[in-house]
Write a protein that holds these residues in place. Structure first.
Motif, PDB file in Angstrom:
ATOM      1  N   LYS A   1      93.698  68.172 104.240  1.00  0.00           N
ATOM      2  CA  LYS A   1      93.992  67.162 103.224  1.00  0.00           C
ATOM      3  C   LYS A   1      93.282  65.834 103.526  1.00  0.00           C
ATOM      4  O   LYS A   1      92.630  65.254 102.652  1.00  0.00           O
ATOM      5  N   THR A   2      93.409  65.401 104.760  1.00  0.00           N
ATOM      6  CA  THR A   2      92.772  64.140 105.128  1.00  0.00           C
ATOM      7  C   THR A   2      91.252  64.257 105.044  1.00  0.00           C
ATOM      8  O   THR A   2      90.562  63.338 104.588  1.00  0.00           O
ATOM      9  N   THR A   3      90.735  65.380 105.459  1.00  0.00           N
ATOM     10  CA  THR A   3      89.291  65.586 105.388  1.00  0.00           C
ATOM     11  C   THR A   3      88.814  65.523 103.941  1.00  0.00           C
ATOM     12  O   THR A   3      87.766  64.942 103.640  1.00  0.00           O
TER      13      THR A   3
ATOM     14  N   PHE B   1      94.852  54.956 104.948  1.00  0.00           N
ATOM     15  CA  PHE B   1      94.601  55.957 105.972  1.00  0.00           C
ATOM     16  C   PHE B   1      95.907  56.483 106.541  1.00  0.00           C
ATOM     17  O   PHE B   1      96.929  55.789 106.559  1.00  0.00           O
ATOM     18  N   GLN B   2      95.840  57.710 107.042  1.00  0.00           N
ATOM     19  CA  GLN B   2      97.032  58.313 107.634  1.00  0.00           C
ATOM     20  C   GLN B   2      97.463  57.531 108.856  1.00  0.00           C
ATOM     21  O   GLN B   2      98.642  57.308 109.079  1.00  0.00           O
ATOM     22  N   ARG B   3      96.480  57.118 109.666  1.00  0.00           N
ATOM     23  CA  ARG B   3      96.796  56.287 110.822  1.00  0.00           C
ATOM     24  C   ARG B   3      96.374  54.869 110.467  1.00  0.00           C
ATOM     25  O   ARG B   3      95.274  54.642 110.007  1.00  0.00           O
TER      26      ARG B   3
ATOM     27  N   LEU C   1      96.188  57.770  98.648  1.00  0.00           N
ATOM     28  CA  LEU C   1      97.154  57.379  99.675  1.00  0.00           C
ATOM     29  C   LEU C   1      97.423  58.558 100.598  1.00  0.00           C
ATOM     30  O   LEU C   1      97.892  59.600 100.148  1.00  0.00           O
ATOM     31  N   ASP C   2      97.136  58.367 101.898  1.00  0.00           N
ATOM     32  CA  ASP C   2      97.331  59.455 102.848  1.00  0.00           C
ATOM     33  C   ASP C   2      98.657  59.263 103.573  1.00  0.00           C
ATOM     34  O   ASP C   2      98.788  58.402 104.421  1.00  0.00           O
ATOM     35  N   GLU C   3      99.632  60.066 103.219  1.00  0.00           N
ATOM     36  CA  GLU C   3     100.984  59.995 103.774  1.00  0.00           C
ATOM     37  C   GLU C   3     101.532  58.568 103.776  1.00  0.00           C
ATOM     38  O   GLU C   3     101.921  58.043 104.817  1.00  0.00           O
ATOM     39  N   PRO C   4     101.596  57.959 102.620  1.00  0.00           N
ATOM     40  CA  PRO C   4     102.017  56.560 102.558  1.00  0.00           C
ATOM     41  C   PRO C   4     103.480  56.362 102.921  1.00  0.00           C
ATOM     42  O   PRO C   4     103.874  55.273 103.329  1.00  0.00           O
TER      43      PRO C   4
HETATM   44 MG   LIG Z   1      96.123  64.335 107.297  1.00  0.00          MG
END
Ligand SMILES: [Mg+2]
Ligand SMILES: Nc1ncnc2c1ncn2[C@@H]1O[C@H](COP(=O)(O)OP(=O)(O)OP(=O)(O)O)[C@@H](O)[C@H]1O
Lengths: 252, 226, 653
Positions: free
Chosen positions: A43-45, A85-87, A174-177
């Motif tokens: 997903k992030t990729t 970003f997720q992080r 939005l990555d895991e907001p």
């Molecule tokens: Mg991810």
């Protein structure tokens, strides 16, 4: 009207392993599109390929009808495609307000020479107004002057979201907001999502919290091992037995 | 209940900002304790104080009756404290297998791959390139390879998919033995509420609520959490 | 045509370079610090051995054993304890550690020069007797080369084996993230001390083995070792075998090139290339290699976090001191005023470092190159001897020359744009070494160059005023660059580059621009520096000088323009009033203390003053932030909001 964001056949591999495998995705204006899937599904990729953080190996991406395949992430951000970003990627040494202000000031190209000559920034006043509005919207006004580095991770999520909004985007990735948000914050975030969609933003987000997905999503994509296993309205997709076993399948 | 981990009248903070104001908490052996609270309540600071990575201004930390307040972190680890800290909780430059070798002091990594098949086959991959959830699973390898007698977990379910969270809690169930203390810091996680023997809620650096999960129905917990 | 004889002769130099590069690489892997002082430690140990054997008449074997088994490890442990541990504690970036190692280099250089003088010694004791080994086929190989190669083999093998042991793993863990390693039960301090002990022992071995072949001279010896950085870059900081092969290759190539004979200009060029082949290799390496594998490089923020904005309260009021320092020379007598001419010029060069490194955190160690180029171009423009350009009269030179240097800066900065931290530092240093060797030291470029101030500013007083005007321009540039929109964007790039891109900041353009502005300023400063002394002196723009300048800026506060002025004043004052080398020593010592002086001298002085002037705030709830200690207005807001969620306190700064 053309969709806010459209991807066709996007693929990406690392060291010969296909991580994102011919993904098609459409995000409509005013809709909340959610991508779910097990850890490591890609997903992030996929987000990285869509937002220009990393070049895709194959496939094409359209933003508001224009092809933007291969654009750099800063150019896409100025076009109105914002992401988180997720992080956390907030700027720890800047205050919360300044974090947001950077996005507000840079979403249109403005001359560096002008800045060097000490001339006032024509968009500066507008940037301040936008930042103020977003801070109020996210309930961050209290911490506006606090250095971001000392804030707890949940608050940082909101700061990063605010930063994305300050670029006055039309498409949000939005990555895991909601990860790291506490109960109250999650609820507020849910409300915010709907306000955003009502403002004609296209929201695409990755999320693990199925309850939140159920409530918030208009469209759900289930990603497994790099490809889209199912997509459709949440009620339909999340109820399917095969999807549930894909999501919880590796329990054994 | 025997003396486990005790935090007594602890004050600690960062520079001039105090994050914990005279906090006293007991984590008895044989119990699973959930440490809850809103963002910024001081949960992570408390774990850091116990782990030895945040200096205590005043107060004491004792472990099985022994004062460990001034002990450096590596000696606390030797005394049986296993900490899974806040991010970054793995060595990004080392491979997955090398991380596990460090966590397990050379113990074979198979239990981790069994519990988290997502990591199987990725032994040679650099931990820095793992996905967010995979990284979290790697950090949890500490619990599976060489769990100490006190386990301190800082928001370990973050970024894990629903299925992986289930597996994590099953691992914790197996680890909950009478001679061990487990402290789980979470934002909000129904799983831990179901399993905890004791719940502490921190708020603004102070203990706001303490009780057992059965008392939850009174509505006291949600009030304290807000 | 290659000949075996020459190749074997080249192996001698090659094995030395290989050993030194290998040592540098191993030290980096063991400690996480790109130890610029590696060569200086080698030099120090070589000198010590010389002292023990030639002056105190110790038996050679005993002296060598003492140096390598006792002195070297002890020195390693000492610098770990005093210099690098405090840095590691506050998770300093590789860049900050680089500057600290620069401090070690400078102090060792200064101490060696004071103790043993600057003249070369040719009688360094040789551990290996001079004997030729006869190879099958009649060729001869000196025993020294064989020993060198043997030591290399041992180190490479040791490394390959050590890497796989659990100790090797522990070392890597501690290098990457000390705190996490401690939580894992590792005694990080012991592991780090071990790494440093091993690293400096390697430096010692390299030093005593090389001393008989090279001339023992503080600067020369150290610089030769620095040039072997080339093979470390080729090895991308990871592969010991590549480092060795690179070293051997360059050594052999150097020997073979002596066979080629050319005529005229080409001959001079070839000679320059041959004798500086390691510099050429370094330049080629930094241009060709795309990425270095920096320790902790994944997300560790390889950009320097030297600047203090946001982390420490801003310092104010030091402008007064800077202005005083600048005004004073107008009251001086003639000889002192002549010396003082260098202050504003040097200040401009230092400010150029503030521009490039201050906020964006990009480390440029090559400012001496741009300064020298500016001086040269200005002189030739004024004389009308720059090919293809007319004579430029008067003050206009000071505008045109920096502008001419800008394209050079941009061109050379181009490969540097994508780089950060350590790699950028090495790249810029390589460029400056190359410029020094191939331009400043070439008679064709510098012979017959006359330097003098622009016509109307011939008198020292007038020239000084002109310099002050230029400095004012430099200040204006720093101000506009570091405040408002550009300043924020620069900090954003430093804090999190991906985040800055996501905000729409055109990072490449911004970096390139900063680079260009900085090279122009350095050129301006360099031109003024040369005009003040009325001569072009290549030594004034030596690469090592560039390193010292950079250290000076860091010591005084990398984002502080007044700090740069005070620093320039102090450097010049010390240099004119005390034995040469004193200023270097002072800067070096201060750089060693960086771990204890976050933000530099100015900041620390400021904090001390504040603490003396105010009483510390009482502790205890509710937390009252004490202005005197740490809090900015942001911090005060934290304290205010701590009674109101969501607020600070739960997460570490
Ligand atoms: Mg991810
Ligand atoms: N540079 C890389 N080299 C090798 N593998 C990589 C690299 N980057 C990512 N991967 C792998 O690609 C897969 C997908 O990663 P990605 O971060 O996209 O997952 P994700 O769906 O976002 O997972 P999560 O829910 O845990 O965040 C993972 O298995 C990861 O290990």
């Amino acid at each position: 009207m053309s969709p806010a964001l459209e991807a066709r056949g996007v693929s990406k591999s690392y060291d010969g392993v296909l991580i994102v495998d011919h993904v098609d995705l459409v995000a409509e204006v005013g809709r909340i599109t959610v991508i779910i899937g097990p850890n490591g599904a890609g997903k992030t990729t996929l987000f990285n390929c869509l937002s220009g953080v990393e070049p895709a190996d194959a496939g094409a991406v359209w933003h508001r009808g224009d092809e933007v395949t291969g654009w750099s992430s800063d150019a896409l951000a100025r076009r109105g495609l914002a992401r988180t970003f997720q992080r956390s990627s907030v700027f720890p040494t800047l205050s919360v307000a300044d974090n947001l202000r950077i996005a507000a000031e840079n979403h249109r190209r403005r001359g560096i020479l002008r800045g060097l000559a000490g001339l006032p920034d024509p968009g500066g006043r507008r940037a301040v107004v936008v930042v103020g509005a977003v801070l109020a919207d996210l309930g961050l006004t209290d911490v506006a002057e606090v250095r971001a580095g000392v804030l707890p991770s949940g608050t940082l999520r909101l700061v990063e979201l605010g930063r994305a909004l300050c670029g006055e985007p039309d498409t949000l990735l939005l990555d895991e907001p909601a990860s790291g948000l506490d109960d109250t914050e999650t609820e507020e975030f849910h409300q915010l999502l709907h306000r955003l969609a009502a403002r004609d933003l296209a929201v695409v987000m990755v999320e693990h919290d199925l309850a939140l997905v159920h409530e918030a999503a208009d469209v759900v994509y289930v990603m497994v091992s790099g490809s889209v296993a199912a997509s459709g309205p949440p009620g339909e997709v999340l109820g399917r037995i095969d999807v549930r076993s894909l999501l919880f399948g590796r329990t054994a | 209940m025997t003396a486990g981990l005790d935090v007594v009248h602890v004050r600690a903070g960062y520079g001039a900002v105090e994050a914990l104001h005279d906090v006293t908490l007991r984590f008895p052996l044989g119990s699973v304790v959930a440490l809850l609270g809103r963002n910024g309540a001081g949960k992570s600071s408390l774990l850091r104080v116990v782990a030895g990575t945040l200096d205590v201004g005043s107060g004491r930390v004792t472990w099985r009756g022994r004062d460990i307040t001034r002990l450096p972190p590596h000696q606390r680890a030797a005394a049986g404290l296993t900490v899974v800290p806040d991010d970054p909780n793995v060595f990004l430059d080392l491979s997955v297998a090398e991380n596990l070798a460090l966590f397990g002091h050379g113990a074979p990594p198979e239990p981790v791959y069994a519990a988290f098949p997502e990591l199987a086959g990725k032994g040679g991959q650099r931990a820095g390139t793992l996905s967010g959830g995979e990284r979290q699973m790697l950090a949890l390898g500490r619990l599976l390879l060489r769990p100490g007698a006190a386990l301190l977990l800082d928001e370990v379910s973050r970024g894990l998919s629903a299925g992986a969270v289930e597996r994590l809690y099953r691992v914790l169930d197996d680890l909950a033995t009478p001679d061990r203390t487990i402290v789980v810091v979470e934002q909000y996680q129904p799983n831990i509420l179901r399993r905890a023997d004791l719940i502490y809620v921190l708020s603004r650096g102070e203990l706001a609520w303490a009780g057992e999960p059965s008392e939850l129905t009174t509505g006291a917990l949600p009030a304290a959490l807000v | 045509m290659l000949t075996l004889e020459l190749a074997l002769a080249g192996l001698g130099i090659g094995s030395i370079a290989g050993l030194s590069g290998l040592g540098l690489l191993v030290t980096y892997r063991l400690t996480g610090v790109f130890n610029l002082a590696f060569g200086a430690i080698a030099m120090g140990v070589a000198y010590l051995l010389w002292q023990e054997v030639r002056i105190w008449h110790w038996p050679l074997a005993l002296a060598a054993l003492f140096d390598l088994v006792v002195v070297c490890p002890a020195f390693g442990v000492l610098i770990e304890r005093l210099v690098f541990r405090p840095l590691q504690r506050r998770v300093a970036t590789p860049a900050e550690r680089l500057v600290a190692s620069l401090g070690v280099l400078i102090v060792l250089l200064g101490a060696a020069t004071l103790t043993w003088g600057a003249q070369a010694r040719l009688d360094a004791p040789s551990l290996v007797p001079y004997r030729q080994l006869r190879l099958p086929g009649g060729a001869k190989l000196p025993l020294g080369t064989v020993v060198g190669l043997a030591v290399i083999t041992v180190v490479v093998l040791g490394l390959a084996i050590g890497r796989r042991t659990s100790l090797g793993l522990q070392v890597r863990a501690v290098v990457e993230r000390r705190e996490l390693a401690q939580l894992q039960g590792l005694d990080a301090n012991r592991v780090a001390a071990l790494g440093w002990a091993l690293g400096s022992t390697l430096a010692g071995v390299a030093g005593v083995l090389m001393a008989p072949t090279l001339r023992l001279q503080p600067f020369g010896f150290t610089l030769v070792m620095l040039e072997t950085m080339a093979v470390v870059v080729v090895a991308r900081l990871t592969s010991p075998v590549r480092a060795v092969v690179g070293g051997l290759f360059v050594g052999v190539a150097q020997a073979e090139l002596t066979r080629v004979h050319l005529q005229g200009h080409a001959r001079a060029l070839l000679e320059a290339v041959t004798s500086n082949l390691f510099v050429v290799a370094l330049l080629a390496a930094v241009l060709v290699v795309r990425r270095l594998d920096e320790a902790g490089g994944t997300d560790a923020g390889t950009t320097a976090r030297l600047a203090t904005r946001g982390e420490l309260p801003p310092v104010r009021g030091w402008w007064m001191l800077a202005a005083l320092a600048l005004a004073a020379p107008l009251l001086f007598g003639a000889p002192d005023r002549r010396a003082a001419l260098a202050v504003p010029a040097l200040a401009i060069v230092l400010v150029s470092i503030v521009v490039v490194s201050g906020y964006s955190g990009q480390i440029s160690l090559g400012q001496a190159g741009f300064a020298g180029l500016g001086a040269l171009v200005a002189a030739r423009l004024a004389a009308g001897t720059l090919p293809g350009l007319p004579r430029i009269p008067g003050v206009a030179v000071l505008v045109v020359a920096p502008l001419l240097v800008v394209p050079v800066g941009v061109l050379m900065g181009w490969p540097a744009i994508r780089r950060r931290g350590l790699f950028l530092a090495i790249t810029t240093f390589a460029l400056s070494v190359a410029m020094s060797r191939f331009v400043f030291e070439q008679p064709a470029a510098t012979s017959g160059v006359l330097v003098h101030p622009p016509d109307a500013f011939g008198s020292d007083n007038n020239f000084y005023v002109l310099e002050l005007l230029c400095l004012a321009v430099a200040f204006a540039i720093v101000r506009n660059l570091h405040h408002g929109r550009l300043g924020r964007a620069l900090i954003a790039v430093r804090d999190d580059e991906a985040g800055a891109l996501a905000c729409g900041v055109d990072v490449r353009r911004l970096k390139l621009f900063v680079f260009a502005a900085s090279s122009a300023l350095a050129a301006l400063g360099g031109a003024l520096l040369a005009m003040g002394t009325r001569a072009f002196d290549p030594v004034a723009f030596d690469p090592i000088r560039g390193l010292i300048w950079f250290a000076a800026v860091v010591v005084f506060g990398i984002d502080s323009a007044p700090g740069a002025v005070i620093g320039a004043g102090l450097l010049i004052a010390l240099d004119t009033s005390l034995p040469s080398g004193t200023s270097t020593l002072v800067i070096g010592c201060a750089a060693l203390l960086l771990g204890r002086l976050p933000g530099g001298l100015l900041h620390s002085a400021h904090r001390l003053l504040e603490r003396l002037l105010r009483r510390p705030a009482p502790s205890g709830p509710p937390p009252t932030p004490s202005r005197a200690i740490r809090l900015t207005s942001a911090g005060r807001a934290v304290a205010r909001s701590i009674h109101r969620p969501p607020a600070a306190g739960g997460s570490a700064p």
